[in-house]
Design an enzyme around this catalytic site. Structure first.
Site, PDB file in Angstrom:
ATOM      1  N   GLU A 178       0.805  -1.216   0.000  1.00 29.66           N
ATOM      2  CA  GLU A 178       0.000   0.000   0.000  1.00 29.66           C
ATOM      3  C   GLU A 178       0.841   1.270   0.000  1.00 29.66           C
ATOM      4  OE1 GLU A 178      -3.107   0.430  -0.389  1.00 29.66           O
ATOM      5  OE2 GLU A 178      -3.914  -1.585  -0.172  1.00 29.66           O
ATOM      6  N   GLU A 184       7.283 -22.182   7.753  1.00 29.43           N
ATOM      7  CA  GLU A 184       7.786 -21.326   8.829  1.00 29.43           C
ATOM      8  C   GLU A 184       8.709 -22.053   9.797  1.00 29.43           C
ATOM      9  OE1 GLU A 184       4.657 -21.362  12.433  1.00 29.43           O
ATOM     10  OE2 GLU A 184       3.830 -20.548  10.577  1.00 29.43           O
TER      11      GLU A 184
END
Length: 309
Positions: free
Chosen positions: A91, A122
């Site tokens: 953004e 992960e």
């Protein structure tokens, strides 16, 4: 007979993995009561974030200084945490006119994990280390680990590698500071307590992380002069909505009508900052650009009387 693993014992102790006493009967409640419980728990998140404001401020100062020196901000996470980092990073260019490389997200499992869960990605610290090396992180950069539990190996490994490269490091977690034992420059520990659904850290923890990331990038961009008053003035006119927002910004600040704002923006090459200085300073585009450069990109500075002609 199976015995508890070290990881099992570790998870048992985490605040984010506890059962919430206020939602014990949520599975038998009417829909409206389920929603009331979720809503009530969500309302506690901003208060928890407020407790960490001094640490968030330190993080913003580090990031701002890095940006001024040509450095970048990397968010590193897995699952919800990684996706929130990518969301915040993506953004920044349309909102603040930044180049895409200035704020980046590194996700355990790579790009495909943004859209489809890759939970096993992960589990290895070495993968995080390699991701930081692949991003060519340097001592000019800031690397921000995001992990509700704090323990995510991918994130821990990435932050450790970033420190070895001399980068400044941040860490956003939702477990107490008293239990934080990693070497970082700034730890932000937003303790939101147990989730409504045990261990579902996409909920309160995710909300807390989103609020913190909003603060880090927004405050840093303000400190770089990318906001005038409370308006975005470095946004990129890359979509119809952003074109109209640029016009509205010029109109709101200057009092011009739609046609006049459109004309000046065109003369300013579509750059809101330049258009504002042209109008408010009654100067040419060339002079507006010069003043902005002299003022480090700040509109107020460019309009100040002490700006040299």
């Amino acid at each position: 007979m199976a015995t508890p693993t070290p990881l099992f014992a570790q998870l048992q102790r985490l605040v984010t993995e506890q059962r919430n006493p206020r939602s014990m009967d949520i599975d038998i409640l009417p829909t409206i009561d389920i929603l009331r419980i979720i809503n009530a728990e969500d309302q506690t998140v901003p208060h928890a974030v407020a407790e960490e404001l001094p640490y968030i401020a330190r993080a913003v100062d580090l990031v701002t200084q890095a940006f001024k020196q040509g450095g970048r901000l990397f968010y590193v996470g897995a699952g919800t945490s990684g996706r929130l980092g990518i969301l915040d990073a993506s953004e920044c260019p349309p909102t603040f006119g930044t180049p895409p490389e200035m704020v980046q997200g590194i996700m355990a499992g790579g790009p495909k994990a943004v859209f489809q869960s890759q939970e096993g990605a992960e589990d290895l610290a070495a993968n995080g280390e390699e991701a930081v090396r692949a991003a060519d992180v340097t001592s000019k950069d800031v690397v921000c680990g995001i992990a509700a539990s704090r323990r995510t190996p991918f994130v821990v490994g990435a932050v450790a590698e970033a420190r070895r490269k001399g980068a400044q490091t941040l860490y956003v977690t939702c477990n107490p500071r008293s239990e934080f034992n990693l070497e970082v420059d700034v730890a932000i520990c937003v303790v939101v307590g147990p989730e409504v659904v045990m261990g579902s850290t996409r909920m309160k923890s995710g909300t807390a992380q989103k609020l913190v990331l909003n603060m880090i990038t927004t405050a840093s961009m303000i400190r770089l002069g990318k906001v005038y008053q409370n308006m975005m003035v470095d946004l990129q006119m890359t979509a119809e909505k952003l074109v109209e927002r640029s016009r509205r910004t010029v109109m709101a600040v200057t009092g011009m009508d739609y046609a006049a704002a459109t004309h000046v923006l065109e003369a300013a090459g579509g750059h809101v900052k330049t258009a504002l200085v042209m109008i408010l300073g009654n100067v040419s585009r060339q002079e507006a650009v010069r003043r902005l450069d002299s003022a480090g990109g700040f509109v107020r500075g460019a309009l100040a009387k002490e700006v040299e002609n």
